[in-house]
Design an enzyme around this catalytic site. Structure first.
Site, short mmCIF file in Angstrom:
data_model
loop_
_atom_site.label_atom_id
_atom_site.label_comp_id
_atom_site.label_asym_id
_atom_site.label_seq_id
_atom_site.Cartn_x
_atom_site.Cartn_y
_atom_site.Cartn_z
N TYR A 73 0.85 -1.19 0.00
CA TYR A 73 0.00 0.00 0.00
C TYR A 73 0.88 1.24 0.00
O TYR A 73 1.93 1.26 0.67
CB TYR A 73 -0.91 0.00 1.23
N ASN A 188 -22.15 -2.99 -4.49
CA ASN A 188 -22.42 -3.66 -3.22
C ASN A 188 -21.25 -3.53 -2.23
O ASN A 188 -21.33 -4.06 -1.12
CB ASN A 188 -22.72 -5.14 -3.45
N ARG A 211 -21.64 -7.88 -9.72
CA ARG A 211 -21.39 -9.19 -10.33
C ARG A 211 -22.62 -10.09 -10.18
O ARG A 211 -23.37 -9.97 -9.21
CB ARG A 211 -20.20 -9.87 -9.65
N GLY A 284 -10.49 2.62 -7.05
CA GLY A 284 -10.07 1.27 -6.75
C GLY A 284 -9.87 0.49 -8.04
O GLY A 284 -10.17 0.97 -9.14
N MET A 286 -10.46 -3.39 -8.22
CA MET A 286 -10.68 -4.71 -7.66
C MET A 286 -10.46 -5.83 -8.67
O MET A 286 -10.11 -6.96 -8.30
CB MET A 286 -12.09 -4.80 -7.08
#
Length: 359
Positions: A73, A188, A211, A284, A286
């Site tokens: 990070y 979500n 998804r 982000g 993901m």
């Protein structure tokens, strides 16, 4: 940025000691291998001048926290703030960047905080996976109107980076008005659920992408209950006929803001929904895939792409703006326009001793 720096530890020799526990690591790596739980003399009593003692009530465990332990990070704890204890060969870093804490004692010269006040951390990588710690008063901010909040509400709204990220992305890039549309993927996720609620509170309409999964209908219902206008899967989005449905939903009104935390082809398909002069904000990745945007969207639609990192926002903004953001989020919670989004609550030490060794 753990509070028990060398200067704090000096007070242990002449002050009362309170035993604390913390989840620590001395080197980066797989959290299940490098994390361990340590018991140690935690905080001096009374605290040093211009400092306060804290007892942590709730401390989030986020993907970013895990990435910090892994060493991948961008924001890292400072070596100068690591915990150094007798018998330990290496300095120890305490995990956790966020936490809701209660003030248990105040040092000389502290006038802005009192015992039992709830506070959050202002410093990055503060080391919040601990029971107790001592910090300078400048490193914390008082939670406003805490008497109206539960611990879970305060931790979710004022501590976690997720609601502030959602709030700022909806506010900072496009001047949106009631009735305007926003599209987002990862709907979500904790940020996605915060976006849905904050957008609904502002009268904004959202198209939310998720998804496909076995419990799809239940998830869609939950997101609609939070205030989502429409929920689609990425597979549905890939069907070009869905774009006609979206045009009918929006009445031809352009979608001017897209929020991305996924990347890859799903974000490419989402970007095609954006109208002229729209902004795509990425916070982000993901899918761990590159962001691929057709050149035509830049040439013919004048698309603007941004990256957003809430930690950078905190660094650049003065304390007054941080406090205003916190007050705005607390107000939304008090008005029951935003609810807490917590997937699980665990005693921190109990949870991490299941994956880490004991000390």
């Amino acid at each position: 940025m753990f509070s028990f720096s060398r200067s704090s530890l000096r007070h242990f020799s002449s002050s009362a000691r309170i035993l604390g526990r913390a989840v620590v690591y001395s080197q980066n790596g797989d959290p299940s291998k490098v994390l361990r739980v340590l018991t140690y003399p935690s905080v001096p009593s009374p605290p040093p001048p211009h400092s306060v003692n804290l007892n942590f009530l709730l401390s989030p465990i986020s993907p970013a926290d895990i990435n910090v332990v892994e060493g991948v990070y961008p924001s890292k704890p400072a070596k100068t703030d690591a915990l150094t204890l007798s018998g330990e060969a290496n300095p120890l870093f305490v995990g956790g960047n966020e936490g809701l804490a209660r003030v248990t004692a105040v040092g000389e010269g502290v006038h802005t905080l009192a015992v039992d006040d709830w506070v959050i951390m202002l410093k990055q990588q503060a080391g919040t996976w601990a029971t107790d710690r001592t910090v300078t008063v400048a490193d914390v901010a008082k939670v406003p109107d805490s008497q109206f909040l539960t611990q879970a509400q305060a931790a979710t709204i004022t501590v976690s980076v997720n609601p502030p990220t959602a709030y700022n992305m909806l506010a900072d890039f496009v001047d949106l008005e009631s009735g305007d549309w926003v599209v987002q993927n990862g709907a979500n996720s904790a940020v996605g659920q915060a976006v849905i609620q904050i957008a609904a509170a502002r009268g904004l309409k959202t198209i939310n992408l998720i998804r496909d999964r076995c419990n799809l209908d239940a998830l869609k219902e939950r997101l609609h209950n939070l205030g989502a206008t429409h929920v689609l899967t990425y597979d549905q989005l890939a069907d070009k006929s869905v774009r006609e449905d979206i045009k009918q939903w929006t009445g031809g009104k352009p979608i001017r803001l897209g929020l991305n935390c996924v990347g890859g082809k799903d974000t490419t398909n989402m970007a095609r929904l954006l109208g002229n002069d729209a902004h795509l904000v990425s916070y982000g990745a993901m899918a761990k895939q590159p962001l691929s945007i057709p050149i035509s969207l830049f040439i013919f639609k004048n698309l603007t792409c941004h990256g957003f990192w809430q930690s950078r926002w905190y660094i650049k903004k003065p304390l007054e703006e941080r406090e205003k953001l916190m007050q705005n989020l607390v107000t939304l919670m008090k008005e029951k326009k935003v609810r807490e989004v917590i997937s699980h609550l665990h005693p921190l030490i109990t949870l991490l001793t299941s994956v880490a060794g004991h000390s």
